[in-house]
Scaffold this active site. Structure first.
Site, PDB file in Angstrom:
ATOM      1  CG  ASP A  33       7.802   0.115   2.737  1.00 49.23           C
ATOM      2  OD1 ASP A  33       7.512  -1.084   2.976  1.00 49.23           O
ATOM      3  OD2 ASP A  33       8.555   0.466   1.810  1.00 49.23           O
ATOM      4  NE  ARG A  88     -16.022 -12.161 -11.543  1.00 49.87           N
ATOM      5  CZ  ARG A  88     -16.792 -11.775 -10.535  1.00 49.87           C
ATOM      6  NH1 ARG A  88     -18.090 -11.968 -10.601  1.00 49.87           N
ATOM      7  NH2 ARG A  88     -16.283 -11.189  -9.475  1.00 49.87           N
ATOM      8  CD  GLN A  89     -11.824  -5.684 -14.241  1.00 48.75           C
ATOM      9  OE1 GLN A  89     -11.399  -4.742 -14.914  1.00 48.75           O
ATOM     10  NE2 GLN A  89     -11.657  -5.757 -12.935  1.00 48.75           N
ATOM     11  CG  HIS A 121     -16.317 -15.671 -16.117  1.00 47.05           C
ATOM     12  ND1 HIS A 121     -17.452 -16.345 -15.717  1.00 47.05           N
ATOM     13  CD2 HIS A 121     -16.732 -14.664 -16.911  1.00 47.05           C
ATOM     14  CE1 HIS A 121     -18.520 -15.748 -16.236  1.00 47.05           C
ATOM     15  NE2 HIS A 121     -18.098 -14.732 -16.962  1.00 47.05           N
ATOM     16  CG  ASP A 160     -25.104 -17.513 -16.818  1.00 50.54           C
ATOM     17  OD1 ASP A 160     -24.658 -18.671 -16.997  1.00 50.54           O
ATOM     18  OD2 ASP A 160     -24.411 -16.578 -16.381  1.00 50.54           O
ATOM     19  CE  LYS A 184     -25.389 -13.539 -14.842  1.00 53.42           C
ATOM     20  NZ  LYS A 184     -24.347 -13.986 -13.906  1.00 53.42           N
ATOM     21  NE  ARG A 186     -22.708  -9.591 -13.935  1.00 55.51           N
ATOM     22  CZ  ARG A 186     -22.874  -9.746 -12.625  1.00 55.51           C
ATOM     23  NH1 ARG A 186     -23.174  -8.709 -11.857  1.00 55.51           N
ATOM     24  NH2 ARG A 186     -22.777 -10.942 -12.079  1.00 55.51           N
ATOM     25  CG  ASP A 210     -22.547 -19.251 -11.835  1.00 49.44           C
ATOM     26  OD1 ASP A 210     -21.979 -19.533 -12.923  1.00 49.44           O
ATOM     27  OD2 ASP A 210     -23.073 -18.148 -11.616  1.00 49.44           O
TER      28      ASP A 210
HETATM   29  C1  R5P Z   1     -20.965 -14.643 -14.518  1.00 49.42           C
HETATM   30  O1  R5P Z   1     -21.415 -14.892 -15.636  1.00 49.42           O
HETATM   31  C2  R5P Z   1     -20.502 -15.726 -13.597  1.00 49.42           C
HETATM   32  O2  R5P Z   1     -20.688 -16.989 -14.131  1.00 49.42           O
HETATM   33  C3  R5P Z   1     -21.207 -15.638 -12.255  1.00 49.42           C
HETATM   34  O3  R5P Z   1     -22.586 -15.881 -12.448  1.00 49.42           O
HETATM   35  C4  R5P Z   1     -21.037 -14.292 -11.638  1.00 49.42           C
HETATM   36  O4  R5P Z   1     -19.706 -13.877 -11.735  1.00 49.42           O
HETATM   37  C5  R5P Z   1     -21.439 -14.328 -10.190  1.00 49.42           C
HETATM   38  O5  R5P Z   1     -21.289 -13.056  -9.650  1.00 49.42           O
HETATM   39  P1  R5P Z   1     -22.222 -12.562  -8.485  1.00 49.42           P
HETATM   40  O6  R5P Z   1     -22.200 -13.597  -7.396  1.00 49.42           O
HETATM   41  O7  R5P Z   1     -21.617 -11.270  -8.057  1.00 49.42           O
HETATM   42  O8  R5P Z   1     -23.599 -12.357  -9.042  1.00 49.42           O
END
Ligand code: R5P
Length: 281
Positions: A33, A88-89, A121, A160, A184, A186, A210
């Site tokens: 299943d 990240r959430q 994160h 950022d 940055k 978003r 990053d």
């Molecule tokens: C966000 O602040 C993290 O540090 C990364 O910059 C981010 O998660 C990267 O995500 P993506 O590659 O989708 O832009």
């Protein structure tokens, strides 16, 4: 004993070697299943379960492994989550949303005594675990190791402000270079707006650093603001590289991507195992 999730087999093996502990032969299977089943060998004492939660399936698999090692005789479980998905959430972004990082942390907490993760994160997500000890290690310094020794007047840039300290730690490990960051904003899950950094990068080797490269939008957008660099490399702890991220980075002129094995990808040039082992030894 080290018990590996299916997405962290290389890192688990490296960790077992670092610690001089046995690496369990785990079996991963599915019922007709579609439900997952895992099998671990008999054990006792401390067991370290290592599993990056790179997908919903690996989240479930981690919970099954935690339960399996208890059934198999473990009396102390340490759960190492090299890449913690959903981190990240870390807050509810709109009315009706969950705090997803808290939801997964609570579930993971039920099967473990301790949690160790790598460069989450937001460090605040550690507070969501309901365990005796939840900690994070920093693997950013490993990212300097694969860099060539002869970078020209290097500049280490965070896309950022929050990534500038990460870029600084990679610079410190490399031994020379300037550090700066972009600004940055978003706009959506896959769109970001980046303002140029003041750094003069003409003729210099640039390393953009990053914690995670997911869709590659942040990195590729940042790189378009670099004026005449000699070269551009990307370094990240977690090379998630979802969808067409690699194509975006290539299109932006990136010559090399360096990641760790918290997410096992072809660009995972360095292992986070030594920094994890330092804590577990
Ligand atoms: C966000 O602040 C993290 O540090 C990364 O910059 C981010 O998660 C990267 O995500 P993506 O590659 O989708 O832009």
């Amino acid at each position: 004993m080290i018990v590996s999730g299916s997405a962290s087999q290389g890192l688990a093996a490296a960790l077992a070697a670092e610690l001089g502990e046995d690496l369990a032969r785990v079996e991963f299977d599915r019922f007709p299943d579609g439900e997952q089943i895992v099998s671990v060998p008999p054990t006792d004492g401390r067991v370290v379960v290592v599993g990056s939660t790179v997908s919903d399936a690996t989240h479930v698999e981690l919970l099954l492994l935690q339960d399996a090692v208890r059934e198999a005789g473990a009396d102390h479980v340490v759960t190492v989550i090299p890449y913690l998905g959903y981190a990240r959430q870390d807050q509810a972004f709109a009315a009706g949303h969950p705090v997803s990082a808290r939801a997964v942390a609570r579930a993971i907490s039920t099967g473990t005594d301790e949690v160790l993760t790598v460069n989450p994160h937001e460090r605040g997500v550690l507070d969501y675990f309901e365990v005796d000890a939840a900690a994070a290690v920093d693997a950013s310094r490993c990212l300097a190791t694969p860099l060539p020794d002869d970078l020209v007047d290097p500049v280490f840039l965070g896309p950022d402000a929050s990534a500038e300290s990460l870029a600084g730690r990679v610079r410190d490990a490399y031994g020379s270079g300037a550090v700066d960051h972009f600004e940055k904003t978003r706009l959506s899950g896959s769109e970001v707006e980046i303002a140029p950094s003041d750094a003069d990068v003409a003729g210099r080797d640039v390393v953009v650093v990053d914690d995670i490269v997911a869709t590659g939008s942040t990195m590729s957008e940042a790189i378009t603001h670099l004026a005449d660099p000699a070269s551009v490399r990307v370094a990240c702890v977690h090379p998630l590289l979802a969808s067409n991220a690699r194509l975006k980075l290539g299109d932006a002129g990136v010559t090399e991507i360096i990641g760790t094995d918290t997410i096992e990808r072809p660009v995972s040039r360095v292992s986070a195992a030594p920094v994890i082992a330092d804590v577990l030894a």
